[in-house]
Design a protein around this motif. Structure first.
Motif, PDB file in Angstrom:
ATOM      1  N   GLU A  97       0.826  -1.207   0.000  1.00 52.38           N
ATOM      2  CA  GLU A  97       0.000   0.000   0.000  1.00 52.38           C
ATOM      3  C   GLU A  97       0.860   1.256   0.000  1.00 52.38           C
ATOM      4  O   GLU A  97       0.683   2.152  -0.825  1.00 52.38           O
ATOM      5  N   VAL A  98       1.800   1.332   0.933  1.00 55.48           N
ATOM      6  CA  VAL A  98       2.604   2.552   1.021  1.00 55.48           C
ATOM      7  C   VAL A  98       3.616   2.613  -0.112  1.00 55.48           C
ATOM      8  O   VAL A  98       3.925   3.680  -0.632  1.00 55.48           O
ATOM      9  N   GLU A  99       4.143   1.467  -0.525  1.00 56.80           N
ATOM     10  CA  GLU A  99       5.134   1.445  -1.594  1.00 56.80           C
ATOM     11  C   GLU A  99       4.536   1.945  -2.909  1.00 56.80           C
ATOM     12  O   GLU A  99       5.163   2.716  -3.638  1.00 56.80           O
ATOM     13  N   LEU A 100       3.316   1.531  -3.205  1.00 61.87           N
ATOM     14  CA  LEU A 100       2.695   1.930  -4.457  1.00 61.87           C
ATOM     15  C   LEU A 100       2.116   3.332  -4.375  1.00 61.87           C
ATOM     16  O   LEU A 100       2.017   4.033  -5.383  1.00 61.87           O
ATOM     17  N   GLU A 101       1.738   3.754  -3.175  1.00 60.76           N
ATOM     18  CA  GLU A 101       1.288   5.136  -2.985  1.00 60.76           C
ATOM     19  C   GLU A 101       2.470   6.088  -3.147  1.00 60.76           C
ATOM     20  O   GLU A 101       2.337   7.186  -3.679  1.00 60.76           O
ATOM     21  N   LEU A 102       3.634   5.669  -2.661  1.00 60.07           N
ATOM     22  CA  LEU A 102       4.864   6.453  -2.785  1.00 60.07           C
ATOM     23  C   LEU A 102       5.767   5.813  -3.837  1.00 60.07           C
ATOM     24  O   LEU A 102       6.963   5.673  -3.639  1.00 60.07           O
ATOM     25  N   SER A 103       5.170   5.456  -4.962  1.00 54.21           N
ATOM     26  CA  SER A 103       5.888   4.615  -5.919  1.00 54.21           C
ATOM     27  C   SER A 103       7.185   5.233  -6.428  1.00 54.21           C
ATOM     28  O   SER A 103       8.156   4.518  -6.667  1.00 54.21           O
ATOM     29  N   SER A 106       9.821   4.646  -3.838  1.00 52.80           N
ATOM     30  CA  SER A 106      10.206   3.235  -3.810  1.00 52.80           C
ATOM     31  C   SER A 106      11.045   2.857  -5.020  1.00 52.80           C
ATOM     32  O   SER A 106      12.054   2.157  -4.900  1.00 52.80           O
ATOM     33  N   THR A 107      10.622   3.327  -6.192  1.00 57.25           N
ATOM     34  CA  THR A 107      11.375   3.017  -7.403  1.00 57.25           C
ATOM     35  C   THR A 107      12.746   3.677  -7.369  1.00 57.25           C
ATOM     36  O   THR A 107      13.741   3.087  -7.805  1.00 57.25           O
ATOM     37  N   ALA A 108      12.797   4.891  -6.842  1.00 56.39           N
ATOM     38  CA  ALA A 108      14.088   5.576  -6.732  1.00 56.39           C
ATOM     39  C   ALA A 108      15.050   4.786  -5.852  1.00 56.39           C
ATOM     40  O   ALA A 108      16.230   4.626  -6.180  1.00 56.39           O
ATOM     41  N   VAL A 109      14.543   4.274  -4.737  1.00 57.26           N
ATOM     42  CA  VAL A 109      15.393   3.481  -3.844  1.00 57.26           C
ATOM     43  C   VAL A 109      15.823   2.188  -4.525  1.00 57.26           C
ATOM     44  O   VAL A 109      16.997   1.818  -4.511  1.00 57.26           O
ATOM     45  N   THR A 110      14.853   1.484  -5.141  1.00 56.89           N
ATOM     46  CA  THR A 110      15.149   0.210  -5.786  1.00 56.89           C
ATOM     47  C   THR A 110      16.192   0.364  -6.888  1.00 56.89           C
ATOM     48  O   THR A 110      17.132  -0.428  -6.995  1.00 56.89           O
ATOM     49  N   ARG A 111      16.034   1.394  -7.714  1.00 57.33           N
ATOM     50  CA  ARG A 111      16.892   1.546  -8.886  1.00 57.33           C
ATOM     51  C   ARG A 111      18.254   2.153  -8.584  1.00 57.33           C
ATOM     52  O   ARG A 111      19.191   2.003  -9.370  1.00 57.33           O
ATOM     53  N   ASN A 112      18.373   2.860  -7.470  1.00 56.09           N
ATOM     54  CA  ASN A 112      19.592   3.626  -7.239  1.00 56.09           C
ATOM     55  C   ASN A 112      20.457   3.146  -6.087  1.00 56.09           C
ATOM     56  O   ASN A 112      21.533   3.690  -5.857  1.00 56.09           O
ATOM     57  N   THR A 113      20.003   2.130  -5.360  1.00 57.26           N
ATOM     58  CA  THR A 113      20.760   1.668  -4.202  1.00 57.26           C
ATOM     59  C   THR A 113      22.199   1.340  -4.559  1.00 57.26           C
ATOM     60  O   THR A 113      23.137   1.690  -3.831  1.00 57.26           O
ATOM     61  N   GLY A 114      22.404   0.691  -5.689  1.00 56.90           N
ATOM     62  CA  GLY A 114      23.757   0.301  -6.074  1.00 56.90           C
ATOM     63  C   GLY A 114      24.640   1.444  -6.519  1.00 56.90           C
ATOM     64  O   GLY A 114      25.861   1.284  -6.628  1.00 56.90           O
ATOM     65  N   GLN A 115      24.046   2.621  -6.771  1.00 55.34           N
ATOM     66  CA  GLN A 115      24.812   3.768  -7.255  1.00 55.34           C
ATOM     67  C   GLN A 115      25.154   4.770  -6.158  1.00 55.34           C
ATOM     68  O   GLN A 115      25.907   5.707  -6.396  1.00 55.34           O
ATOM     69  N   LEU A 116      24.585   4.591  -4.980  1.00 55.18           N
ATOM     70  CA  LEU A 116      24.687   5.618  -3.941  1.00 55.18           C
ATOM     71  C   LEU A 116      26.078   5.686  -3.336  1.00 55.18           C
ATOM     72  O   LEU A 116      26.725   4.657  -3.122  1.00 55.18           O
ATOM     73  N   LEU A 164       8.246  -7.963  -3.065  1.00 53.91           N
ATOM     74  CA  LEU A 164       7.479  -6.776  -2.675  1.00 53.91           C
ATOM     75  C   LEU A 164       8.157  -5.502  -3.179  1.00 53.91           C
ATOM     76  O   LEU A 164       7.493  -4.608  -3.728  1.00 53.91           O
ATOM     77  N   ASN A 165       9.461  -5.414  -3.012  1.00 56.81           N
ATOM     78  CA  ASN A 165      10.179  -4.202  -3.394  1.00 56.81           C
ATOM     79  C   ASN A 165      10.187  -3.967  -4.896  1.00 56.81           C
ATOM     80  O   ASN A 165      10.316  -2.824  -5.351  1.00 56.81           O
ATOM     81  N   TRP A 166      10.080  -5.028  -5.672  1.00 65.69           N
ATOM     82  CA  TRP A 166      10.142  -4.886  -7.123  1.00 65.69           C
ATOM     83  C   TRP A 166       8.796  -4.525  -7.741  1.00 65.69           C
ATOM     84  O   TRP A 166       8.708  -4.136  -8.909  1.00 65.69           O
ATOM     85  N   THR A 167       7.722  -4.599  -6.963  1.00 69.12           N
ATOM     86  CA  THR A 167       6.377  -4.382  -7.502  1.00 69.12           C
ATOM     87  C   THR A 167       6.207  -3.040  -8.222  1.00 69.12           C
ATOM     88  O   THR A 167       5.581  -2.997  -9.288  1.00 69.12           O
ATOM     89  N   PRO A 168       6.725  -1.914  -7.693  1.00 73.15           N
ATOM     90  CA  PRO A 168       6.546  -0.642  -8.418  1.00 73.15           C
ATOM     91  C   PRO A 168       7.168  -0.626  -9.807  1.00 73.15           C
ATOM     92  O   PRO A 168       6.812   0.214 -10.632  1.00 73.15           O
ATOM     93  N   GLU A 169       8.091  -1.557 -10.081  1.00 77.01           N
ATOM     94  CA  GLU A 169       8.720  -1.601 -11.395  1.00 77.01           C
ATOM     95  C   GLU A 169       7.763  -2.076 -12.491  1.00 77.01           C
ATOM     96  O   GLU A 169       7.935  -1.735 -13.656  1.00 77.01           O
ATOM     97  N   TRP A 170       6.738  -2.854 -12.115  1.00 78.62           N
ATOM     98  CA  TRP A 170       5.899  -3.432 -13.159  1.00 78.62           C
ATOM     99  C   TRP A 170       4.405  -3.201 -12.978  1.00 78.62           C
ATOM    100  O   TRP A 170       3.637  -3.282 -13.932  1.00 78.62           O
ATOM    101  N   TRP A 171       3.958  -2.881 -11.745  1.00 75.75           N
ATOM    102  CA  TRP A 171       2.520  -2.796 -11.501  1.00 75.75           C
ATOM    103  C   TRP A 171       1.996  -1.384 -11.703  1.00 75.75           C
ATOM    104  O   TRP A 171       2.647  -0.404 -11.342  1.00 75.75           O
ATOM    105  N   ASN A 172       0.789  -1.282 -12.287  1.00 74.68           N
ATOM    106  CA  ASN A 172       0.046  -0.024 -12.289  1.00 74.68           C
ATOM    107  C   ASN A 172      -1.435  -0.359 -12.245  1.00 74.68           C
ATOM    108  O   ASN A 172      -1.835  -1.516 -12.464  1.00 74.68           O
TER     109      ASN A 172
END
Length: 202
Positions: A97-103, A106-116, A164-172
């Motif tokens: 619920e919160v991940e998709l509300e703040l998608s 969440s996507t920023a964290v998922t996609r950028n963790t390795g670059q930080l 769970l963490n990958w859901t914002p990458e594909w769900w709408n």
């Protein structure tokens, strides 16, 4: 500028930064793009954040902390007699619920963790460990109650969290309702972690 207006502008900048980060990535994100997305001039951002680095660090911290707080609060509202497996399912629902509300966060964290940079990783470390510990406790309690099979629980946590963490990458929302998505995730968790039923004698 009133405090409420200032806070609203700061929030707008954070959401704009999360949106740009989710599309462009850490290295390619520029303050000018964030300012345009927030409908501000670039110098205005420095009133709220001293640097691009600090703004990105805050986006990551906000996304991560809001997720943990939402799940923690959802669990705190449950009745004490809720079963351990039901608590896991409630945590999964709150996470989605919160991940998709703040998608964008969440996507920023998922996609950028390795670059930080290391200092941002350090800032996020305690919150990340606290959230992992929350899930570890949920899984261990369910195992002790006999509601989780005798499996590699460390791997189970990572597999559940990864999904769970990958859901914002594909769900709408064009793919169905959030309620249906949550119900599907909960069914996968119950049947994937729960004990395998013993076949009835023939």
């Amino acid at each position: 500028m009133s405090s409420s207006k200032s806070e609203a502008t700061r929030e707008r900048i954070l959401f704009a930064a999360a949106e740009v980060l989710s599309r462009k990535g850490f290295s390619a994100t520029r303050l000018g793009e964030i300012a345009a997305a927030a409908d501000l001039r670039t110098p205005a951002i420095y009133y709220y954040f001293p640097s691009r680095h600090e703004l990105i660090s805050e986006v990551m911290a906000v996304g991560q902390s809001r997720l943990r707080e939402h799940v923690t609060n959802a669990l705190a509202e449950l009745s004490p007699d809720v079963t351990p497996m039901d608590r896991i399912c409630a945590a999964a629902a709150a996470h989605l619920e919160v991940e998709l509300e703040l998608s964008h966060f969440s996507t920023a964290v998922t996609r950028n963790t390795g670059q930080l940079p290391d200092d941002i990783h350090t800032r996020l470390r305690d919150d990340s460990r606290a959230y992992s510990a929350l899930w570890r406790e949920l899984i261990e309690n369910a195992h002790e109650a006999g509601q989780i099979d005798d499996l590699d629980r460390r791997a189970a946590i990572k597999l559940v969290m990864g999904a769970l963490n990958w859901t914002p990458e594909w769900w709408n929302r064009s793919q169905g309702s959030l309620a249906d998505l949550v119900a599907t995730a909960q069914s996968l968790i119950r049947h994937g972690l729960g004990p395998v039923p013993t076949p009835a004698p023939v």
